[in-house]
Design a protein around this motif. Structure first.
Motif, PDB file in Angstrom:
ATOM      1  N   HIS A   1       0.742  -1.130  -0.096  1.00 17.36           N
ATOM      2  CA  HIS A   1      -0.021   0.089   0.060  1.00 17.36           C
ATOM      3  C   HIS A   1       0.856   1.262  -0.081  1.00 17.36           C
ATOM      4  CE1 HIS A   1      -3.083   3.014   1.526  1.00 17.36           C
ATOM      5  NE2 HIS A   1      -3.753   2.085   0.929  1.00 17.36           N
ATOM      6  N   LYS A   2       0.395   2.343  -0.718  1.00 17.73           N
ATOM      7  CA  LYS A   2       1.236   3.519  -0.769  1.00 17.73           C
ATOM      8  C   LYS A   2       1.812   4.082   0.610  1.00 17.73           C
ATOM      9  CE  LYS A   2      -0.051   4.279  -5.338  1.00 17.73           C
ATOM     10  NZ  LYS A   2      -1.575   4.627  -6.047  1.00 17.73           N
ATOM     11  N   THR A   3       0.613   4.305   1.645  1.00 22.99           N
ATOM     12  CA  THR A   3       0.895   4.964   2.813  1.00 22.99           C
ATOM     13  C   THR A   3       0.399   4.326   4.039  1.00 22.99           C
ATOM     14  OG1 THR A   3      -1.645   5.823   2.759  1.00 22.99           O
ATOM     15  CG2 THR A   3       0.141   7.197   1.646  1.00 22.99           C
ATOM     16  N   LEU A   4      -0.062   3.262   4.148  1.00 23.24           N
ATOM     17  CA  LEU A   4      -0.399   2.436   5.421  1.00 23.24           C
ATOM     18  C   LEU A   4       0.936   2.030   5.974  1.00 23.24           C
ATOM     19  CD1 LEU A   4      -3.433   0.473   4.629  1.00 23.24           C
ATOM     20  CD2 LEU A   4      -3.371   2.583   5.979  1.00 23.24           C
ATOM     21  N   PRO A   5       1.072   2.445   7.296  1.00 24.45           N
ATOM     22  CA  PRO A   5       2.398   1.709   7.849  1.00 24.45           C
ATOM     23  C   PRO A   5       2.577   0.143   7.771  1.00 24.45           C
ATOM     24  CG  PRO A   5       0.858   3.023   9.549  1.00 24.45           C
ATOM     25  CD  PRO A   5       0.074   2.806   8.502  1.00 24.45           C
ATOM     26  N   PHE A   6       3.842  -0.118   7.837  1.00 30.76           N
ATOM     27  CA  PHE A   6       3.995  -1.658   7.866  1.00 30.76           C
ATOM     28  C   PHE A   6       3.516  -2.259   9.083  1.00 30.76           C
ATOM     29  CE2 PHE A   6       8.064  -0.074   5.343  1.00 30.76           C
ATOM     30  CZ  PHE A   6       7.566  -0.172   3.981  1.00 30.76           C
ATOM     31  N   GLY A   7       3.115  -3.436   8.820  1.00 36.69           N
ATOM     32  CA  GLY A   7       2.457  -3.896   9.950  1.00 36.69           C
ATOM     33  C   GLY A   7       1.071  -4.075   9.931  1.00 36.69           C
TER      34      GLY A   7
END
Length: 114
Positions: free
Chosen positions: A52-58
């Motif tokens: 995803h372009k912006t969601l935080p990893f995890g």
């Protein structure tokens, strides 16, 4: 201190706005198997992961195929997709679970799981 509070408010607003999104999903091509993702993890087709372009990893995201209402939960571990109109790239097993492999590109709704 005001700047810090403003930043927190901005992040909270962004989280609410992106809590649900609709658009096109695709899945990783076979050539990406074994390559490092933006998070540093190794991409594996059998894991339920996504870009995803912006969601935080995890971040855990529920992805629903709008054509058949099938859903899968994936973990964001990469950045992308970088093709206009697409909002998420799924691992091959995640796409398969919601019948997205044969068509290749499907209409989905994504929801962040708290």
């Amino acid at each position: 201190m005001k700047r810090f509070i403003s930043t927190l408010i901005f992040i909270a607003i962004c989280a609410v706005v992106i809590a649900q999104e609709k658009g096109k999903a695709s899945y990783y091509a076979d050539k990406f198997e074994g390559r490092k993702t933006a998070s540093g993890e190794i991409y594996q087709h059998q894991l339920k992961t996504a870009a995803h372009k912006t969601l935080p990893f995890g971040t855990k995201v529920k992805v629903t195929n709008l054509a058949n209402n099938k859903s899968v939960v994936v973990k964001i571990n990469d950045r992308g997709p970088f093709i206009k109109g697409r909002i998420i790239d799924l691992s091959k097993s995640a796409a398969s679970e919601i019948d997205g492999v044969l068509p290749g590109i499907i209409d989905v709704k994504i929801e962040v799981i708290k």
